[in-house]
Design an enzyme around this catalytic site. Structure first.
Site, PDB file in Angstrom:
ATOM      1  CB  CYS A   1      -0.899  -0.008   1.238  1.00 29.99           C
ATOM      2  SG  CYS A   1      -1.798   1.537   1.528  1.00 29.99           S
TER       3      CYS A   1
ATOM      4  CB  CYS B   1      -3.294   3.850  -5.158  1.00 37.49           C
ATOM      5  SG  CYS B   1      -4.458   2.865  -4.169  1.00 37.49           S
TER       6      CYS B   1
END
Length: 260
Positions: A75, A182
């Site tokens: 992440c 992302c």
């Protein structure tokens, strides 16, 4: 010596499947444990303290409950906000942290107009600003895609298409490079391409997978078993029904990625 302990993956949801799929291609004989914190997705709009607290909780679980030999932070926001804290606290375990693949633009297509799509938290982080300053091609726009990761996490296709048309329409036909900052965003690569046209995508999944292999090799932690490793998945959703939905989608995407 080899280690049969699993490799832990930490993500704010199932977006990190785009990362673990590359790791499995490179290291198919390793065992993996993926923790999807979808109940707290997205991380990008949370405070630094909240992100660090959640990452600490998950890292502790992966290391002390699942006996993981390394942890991949799949992440970008968690990597930017929490990796320093985690490395200081868990000194015996290597943390491999993903980051937006902006350097790849510098390496492969530095002159083209570049759109960096990421969460607000990632773009505002000190870690990203160091990366951006080092490789700025002076032809880049940074776009905070608030809410995009959540639409992808929820598999809201109609909402996703509407969001991308509204947010990316002005860049259509004008963009050469797209940095997917992302790990959820590669799951919407087709829909992003439908709006932007013929663009070149960059994300950090392949790079972080090679870094994982290098770190394991340096520490003599590679698993030398000949059989294919196992993959376990756990989601933080509050009900068993939601956990099963997340798990099914995770493995469906993983199997699709394996065929590519």
């Amino acid at each position: 010596m080899s280690s049969k302990k699993p490799i832990g993956f930490l993500d704010s949801g199932i977006g990190g499947v785009s990362v673990i799929s590359q790791a499995i291609k490179l290291l198919p004989n390793e065992d993996y444990f993926f923790f999807s914190d979808s109940v707290n997705n997205p991380y990008g709009d949370k405070s630094d303290g909240n992100i660090i607290s959640r990452c600490d909780f998950i890292a502790d679980f992966l290391i002390n409950k699942k006996n993981c030999k390394a942890v991949v932070i799949a992440c970008n926001t968690a990597s930017a906000k929490a990796v320093g804290f985690l490395r200081e606290k868990y000194t015996s375990i290597p943390f491999i942290a993903i980051e937006p693949a902006y350097k790849m633009v510098h390496d492969f297509n530095p002159d083209g107009f570049t759109l960096v799509m990421a969460t607000k938290g990632t773009l505002e982080s000190e870690k990203f600003h160091r990366l951006y300053t080092s490789y700025d091609n002076h032809n880049t726009e940074l776009l905070a895609c608030v809410g995009l990761a959540d639409l992808i996490e929820q598999n809201d296709i109609d909402g996703l298409k509407d969001y991308l048309n509204r947010t990316l329409g002005k860049y259509s036909g004008k963009t050469d490079n797209v940095v997917l900052g992302c790990t959820h965003y590669p799951l919407a690569k087709k829909e992003i391409g439908d709006v932007l046209g013929d663009v070149r995508f960059f994300d950090g999944a392949v790079g972080v997978s090679h870094q994982l292999k290098n770190v394991l090799a340096e520490r003599d932690l590679l698993n030398n078993q000949k059989e294919r490793g196992k993959i376990e998945f756990l989601d933080s959703s509050p009900t068993d029904e939601l956990k099963k939905i997340k798990e099914k989608r995770f493995f469906n995407i993983l199997h699709q990625e394996e065929k590519q």
